[in-house]
Design an enzyme around this catalytic site. Structure first.
Site, mmCIF file in Angstrom:
data_model
loop_
_atom_site.group_PDB
_atom_site.id
_atom_site.type_symbol
_atom_site.label_atom_id
_atom_site.label_comp_id
_atom_site.label_asym_id
_atom_site.label_seq_id
_atom_site.Cartn_x
_atom_site.Cartn_y
_atom_site.Cartn_z
ATOM 1 N N CYS A 148 0.878 -1.167 0.000
ATOM 2 C CA CYS A 148 0.000 0.000 0.000
ATOM 3 C C CYS A 148 0.917 1.219 0.000
ATOM 4 O O CYS A 148 1.899 1.233 -0.747
ATOM 5 C CB CYS A 148 -0.991 -0.029 1.160
ATOM 6 N N LEU A 149 0.635 2.248 0.778
ATOM 7 C CA LEU A 149 1.513 3.419 0.808
ATOM 8 C C LEU A 149 2.678 3.197 1.773
ATOM 9 O O LEU A 149 3.838 3.251 1.382
ATOM 10 C CB LEU A 149 0.732 4.669 1.198
#
Length: 259
Positions: A148-149
């Site tokens: 994800c981030l």
């Protein structure tokens, strides 16, 4: 646990989440990788990732995150990148960024993160992303990368769900989740995120609050697990009814990932 971690300059929290004892054997090493975003990857980072032979990337970020921070890939990468369109975090922000709104202290940050985790398993775009994740692991060959981030919240939930469905001991499920707090260059990762969070919300947020937002805590994953059990009774029933991971798919996961 740190033997699992690959240290790169511009990719944070990169590690193997296989190798744990499971119900019918042991998860294979070198097939299950997880990390944060690759927008800041250096050429050496990309070459190191390419050496892993990853054939599938599951990107749990939302559309806004992918647009603002497009991941770099090695020129030789010819794998499949999977994602569900929409905002997986319920807004254009990653969970740790969303939790920074209106907080100042570490206690406030911890409470905000816990509230986010309570609802995270039911956010519809993330649900679609997790469905793609389990389908890919059950049907595709080769190594996969889940990210994800920051590689800690959405990715942490997804990895924990897989571990539990394959019978990994709860102590190992939590240990893998908490490895975020010591994996790689923590100072660089936290400093980069801190600048972004303060730019968005103001300088009143304390250093301890930033560290809390950028770390993980057992109570976060426990909050998600509790919500799942309150609504569905078990992780297995949630996975079957929400993510389409029925007994047949669980068996396919075991055949692909356990030896």
């Amino acid at each position: 646990m740190n033997d699992r971690v690959l240290v790169f300059e511009g990719i944070h929290n990169f590690r193997d989440y296989g190798g744990y004892a499971a119900a019918d054997g042991r998860l294979r090493h070198g097939l299950l990788w997880r990390s944060g975003q690759h927008c800041d990857a250096t050429p050496d980072d990309l070459a190191g990732v390419a050496d892993l032979g990853i054939s599938t990337v599951i990107d749990l970020r939302g559309d806004s995150e992918r647009q603002l921070m497009p991941c770099l890939r090695h020129e030789s990468f010819d794998g499949l990148v999977l994602f569900a369109p929409g905002e997986t975090a319920g807004s254009e922000l990653a969970p740790h960024e969303e939790a920074g709104r209106g907080i100042t202290t570490a206690d406030e940050a911890r409470a905000a993160m816990t509230r986010l985790y309570e609802n995270m398993p039911f956010r519809m775009v993330l649900v679609r992303s997790l469905t793609l994740y389990f389908e890919a692991l059950a049907t595709r060959e080769g190594a996969s990368l889940l990210h994800c981030l920051a590689g800690k919240d959405r990715t942490g939930l997804a990895a924990a769900l897989l571990h539990r469905l394959l019978g990994v001991h709860e102590d190992d499920v939590m240990a893998d989740y908490l490895l975020t707090n010591v994996a790689g260059n923590q100072k660089r990762r936290i400093a980069a995120a801190g600048a972004s969070i303060r730019q968005r919300y103001g300088s009143q947020i304390t250093d301890e609050a930033i560290e809390t937002l950028m770390g993980v805590d057992a109570m976060y994953l426990d909050a998600a697990t509790r919500s799942i059990h309150e609504r569905y009774g078990s992780t297995e029933r949630y996975a079957e009814e929400v993510l389409g991971v029925d007994a047949t798919r669980r068996q396919a996961l075991r055949q692909k990932l356990v030896n």
